[in-house]
Design an enzyme around this catalytic site. Structure first.
Site, PDB file in Angstrom:
ATOM      1  N   GLU A 216       0.814  -1.231   0.000  1.00 20.65           N
ATOM      2  CA  GLU A 216       0.000   0.000   0.000  1.00 20.65           C
ATOM      3  C   GLU A 216       0.845   1.277   0.000  1.00 20.65           C
ATOM      4  OE1 GLU A 216      -2.846  -0.002   3.170  1.00 20.65           O
ATOM      5  OE2 GLU A 216      -4.251  -1.202   2.008  1.00 20.65           O
TER       6      GLU A 216
ATOM      7  N   GLU B 253      -6.778  -7.610  -0.121  1.00 20.50           N
ATOM      8  CA  GLU B 253      -7.335  -7.459   1.233  1.00 20.50           C
ATOM      9  C   GLU B 253      -8.796  -7.053   1.164  1.00 20.50           C
ATOM     10  OE1 GLU B 253      -5.153  -4.888   3.911  1.00 20.50           O
ATOM     11  OE2 GLU B 253      -3.243  -5.657   3.172  1.00 20.50           O
TER      12      GLU B 253
END
Ligand code: GAL
Length: 873
Positions: free
Chosen positions: A198, A267
């Protein structure tokens, strides 16, 4: 070939005696097994991950190996497999493997190779997220704190010292996996690997150097030649040599940057994490299923539950700051390893439904069909024989009926129906038929005992059953050092402990007014967090802590001072190091000032730049009081005067294992804040006095509409966490040692062991419910004959070895209430109890058709429901 050789060999040697023959056959099978380990080719195209030339629709689930114990791994992975999971995803946590520079630890809970082999043994794939930045609510995002002290280092940017360390560790993990043949092309289970995590969320302040870093990270990873694709999550500008993937609560709107990449969701947050001081999050099963179905509906072919089993932040592994010890996450398998129902069961059904569509999904592109303003369908079709459809109602308020292929379909609000043959709905995300369980934390029938008084129950523990040892206040030993001014905590302590003492001396003149009148001077302290305790001349005066969203503390504490010398002793405590954000590594902690005293004759005294004496950590940490041994440094006291509700005390006692096999927790409600150890193993930080705010929880939780971490919260006004998981494998049958370090003040006599027991199972299925997805398997093929399965009520005892022992309630008709308080309605048959009894009692699982043919018809023309509550033992 090998199999034939074995057969031939066994035929020819019939006369050889049994044992030798068997041994030889096993040995030969062993060799064959090794030879049979086939290389798996993993690539991808714009639709999917391609395994051995075949596109695959995959369901993945995160299980982080250090958040459970090796004893738990096989069962967790097996439960994931039963739940329809194909891939296990885990981060690699750098700081547990290299706690100090040039030291490695891959033992016990940190045995990554063993974990991946456990996945392999279960026949599942693995996704290895090497990072090595993890985030994950893990201490310092997974970075070892020693990294911070390398001269010239800047984390996660184009910086040579950082890149060198990152490459070294990534290479080390890749080599370790290669040596054990764990990558798919080597016959292993690893089909994907991740680099970074991320970065795209936080890269802006890193500017051009950040962009260069990401390109470097991707090429570095690819150069390691794992033979499997690399992903980068939330990295819209990822270079084309890696796949950019999605993280979030919903992912259907995501399209990968490159048209050649498949749509991968690394995710999907199955719930959310818990922080001390916050309410407990939960995400409804219907909404999670909706998000997943929408993903596959709109072209996704790989989806991972973050987390499938969250587990526990043992020791000092939790990040934050303020991340709780429980990392349950409301995941499909709970912290203790039991299915979280109905979520686990509902998702299992969903996965079966998606798998029924796999043929259509991999052979075609999604075709959009408009069904209404807030409704949409997608059809996957490849010729007349392959067709699957997803029909979605995104309206968060209203159910509706849509027409598809000339047929009417009822779609509840915020739901997706799955039609693996474009005709029959086999699953709707809003219709939960799966069983629920009532999970109880039962007082364990075990004793917390002092070795000399085994007979006494822990409920009536007397003071002599505990030993105690006070932790010194302020300076306690040789390592103390003095310095002008205040220091930042992480730079000073290097995360070797949560604790840093700040001590200074203040001289008070005889003529200070506060010595005569009843006023009190006020100590003003500003800290970057996380928790602060004030002692004056060795006496506890009070404290304050921040929270996950604002760790900083400003404390104004009235204190008493005497004339002459006074010691001001401040204990600053970290509660997990920051794990997220741009430059998160530099946030810092501790008392950085100003520190002032107010109420003096000359106004305020600024103590910030005077001399302070520092002591890192606790005496009990240095001399390992947590092992519970009596040594020259640890003289445990016993007797009638055990201190209670007093800060800075070490306590110890012994206990026998709680009876049975159910998972074990310590109920710490009577304590303040501290750390607990069982047989020397830290079960984590406990903090039952850190309460969730009174408001913000929903009485009822409506699954409809967008979910976020503020929705469906529980436990408002209560401690964020009172129960602390103690893995069974850490407990011996007898003579276990429990040690606590209590920082704030508590009463250890009230501590108890609880076991997590699922006794009651409930299910409620109506005649209009959909049949179990698996029952469609044969009838979809023979659909020309129009055979349709019937709805069924299914029950399964959660632990192996358990069977349904009795039926507490059963009613076919119009039963009312919910699990635990079912009552008969106006319409009921008398046959329900005997039918269910016969079908279920004595069995680990059972299923019963919900129909009038089975139960008779007590009220014609009315839709009937079967409700059952059963007990497993
Ligand atoms: C993501 C991150 C994960 C985890 C998650 C929240 O942003 O990649 O590691 O922190 O948030 O649980």
């Amino acid at each position: 070939m090998c199999r034939e050789t074995v057969r031939e060999f066994s035929n020819r040697n019939m006369e050889v005696t049994g044992k030798i023959l068997l041994a030889l056959i096993f040995a030969l099978y062993g060799i064959c097994q090794v030879q049979y380990v086939s290389s798996t080719n993993v690539t991808y195209d714009h639709r999917a991950v391609v395994i051995n030339g075949q596109r695959r629709v995959l369901v993945s689930g995160s299980i982080h190996y250090p958040r459970s114990t090796p004893d738990m791994w096989p069962d967790l992975i097996q439960k994931a497999k039963e739940g329809g999971v194909d891939v296990i995803e885990t981060y690699v946590f750098w700081n547990i493997h290299e706690p100090q520079q040039n030291k490695s630890n891959f033992k016990g809970r940190f045995d990554l190779v063993k974990f991946i082999k456990t996945i392999q043994r279960a026949g599942l794939y693995a996704h290895l997220r090497i990072g090595p930045y993890a985030c994950a609510e893990w201490n310092y995002g997974g970075f070892p704190v020693w990294l911070h002290f390398i001269p010239g280092i800047k984390f996660r940017t184009d910086n040579e010292p950082f890149k060198m360390e990152m490459e070294r560790f990534t290479r080390k993990i890749v080599e370790m996996m290669k040596q054990e043949n764990l990558f798919a092309p080597q016959g292993g289970p690893i089909i994907l690997a991740q680099i970074e995590n991320e970065y795209g969320n936080i890269d802006e302040p890193y500017g051009e150097a950040g962009k260069r870093y990401i390109k470097w990270a991707a090429s570095m990873a690819v150069s390691l030649k794992t033979g499997v694709p690399w992903v980068m999550c939330k990295q819209a500008d990822a270079p084309p040599i890696v796949i950019d993937t999605w993280n979030g609560f919903y992912g259907d709107q995501f399209t990968p940057e490159f048209p050649t990449s498949p749509k991968i969701w690394t995710e999907n947050w199955s719930g959310w994490f818990l922080a001390y001081g916050d309410p407990v999050p939960s995400r409804p099963a219907e909404d999670l299923a909706f998000a997943v179905a929408r993903w596959y509906q709109r072209g996704g072919t790989f989806q991972n539950y973050y987390m499938y089993h969250g587990g526990t932040n043992f020791g000092r592994t939790s990040g934050g700051p303020f991340i709780a010890t429980s990392y349950d996450y409301d995941a499909p398998i709970d912290e203790y390893g039991l299915p979280n129902q109905p979520k686990w069961g509902h998702l299992k059904e969903l996965h079966s439904a998606i798998k029924l569509c796999e043929g259509a999904l991999i052979n075609s592109e999604p075709q959009f069909v408009s069904l209404g303003p807030k409704q949409e369908g997608h059809v996957y079709s490849d010729g007349p024989n392959i067709c699957a459809a997803f029909l979605a109602n995104m309206d968060s308020q209203n159910d509706t009926t849509v027409k598809f292929n000339g047929v009417s379909y009822h779609l509840p609000a915020w739901s997706v129906s799955i039609l693996p043959d474009c005709k029959n709905v086999v699953f709707n995300t809003a219709q939960v038929s799966s069983q629920t369980t009532s999970v109880q934390m039962q007082l364990a029938s075990s004793k917390l005992v002092h070795s000399s008084s085994k007979e006494r129950s822990y409920l009536e523990m007397e003071e002599k059953e505990w030993s105690w040892l006070p932790e010194p206040i302020g300076v306690w030993g040789k390592g103390a050092f003095s310095k002008h001014g205040l220091v930042e905590q992480i730079n000073t302590v290097g995360d070797s402990s949560d604790y840093l003492w700040y001590t200074t001396i203040i001289d008070v003149d005889d003529d200070e007014a506060f010595l005569k009148d009843r006023t009190q001077p006020v100590l003003h302290v500003e800290s970057r967090g996380d928790d602060l305790r004030v002692f004056i001349n060795g006496k506890y005066k009070g404290g304050k802590s921040g929270n996950n969203s604002l760790p900083n503390i400003t404390l104004d504490q009235p204190i008493s001072l005497k004339s002459g010398r006074n010691r001001i002793q401040l204990l600053s405590v970290t509660v997990g190091l920051q794990n997220y954000g741009s430059f998160f590594d530099l946030r810092g902690a501790g008392i950085t000032g100003p520190v002032k005293l107010m109420g003096f004759k000359h106004g305020e005294k600024d103590l910030s730049s005077q001399t302070w004496i520092y002591q890192i950590g606790l005496k009990g940490e240095k001399y390992r009081f947590y092992n519970g041994k009596t040594t020259a440094k640890a003289r445990w006291a016993t007797g009638a005067h055990m201190p209670k509700k007093q800060p800075m005390i070490w306590y110890k006692t012994s206990f026998d294992a709680p009876e049975g096999n159910d998972p074990v927790a310590l109920d710490m409600s009577s304590m303040g804040k501290g750390v607990a150890w069982v047989n020397g193993q830290s079960i984590g930080r406990y903090w039952p006095t850190k309460l969730a705010p009174n408001t913000g929880c929903d009485e009822t939780c409506d699954y409809r509409g967008n979910y976020g971490p503020d929705k469906c919260l529980r436990n408002c006004g209560k401690p964020s966490q009172t129960l602390y998981h103690v893995p069974r494998s850490w407990i011996r049958p007898t003579g276990n040692i429990l040690v606590l370090f209590e920082e704030e003040g508590g009463d250890p006599h009230q501590i108890s062991f609880k076991t997590r027991t699922v006794k009651n199972l409930c299910a409620q299925v109506s005649q209009t419910h959909l049949p179990p997805v698996d029952s469609w398997k044969s009838s979809l093929k023979t659909r020309a004959e129009g055979i349709k399965p019937k709805p069924e009520l299914q029950l399964k005892c959660p632990s192996s070895g358990q069977v349904v022992s009795s039926i507490k309630f059963a009613s076919f008709g119009t039963p009312e209430g919910k699990c635990g308080s079912f009552t008969h309605g106006a319409c009921k048959t008398n046959s329900a109890i005997p039918i269910i009894h016969q079908a279920c009692v004595g069995r680990a699982s059972c299923s019963v058709e919900v129909s009038e043919e089975k139960f008779g018809d007590p009220c014609m023309g009315i839709t009937k429901t079967l409700a059952v509550e059963a007990i497993c033992s």
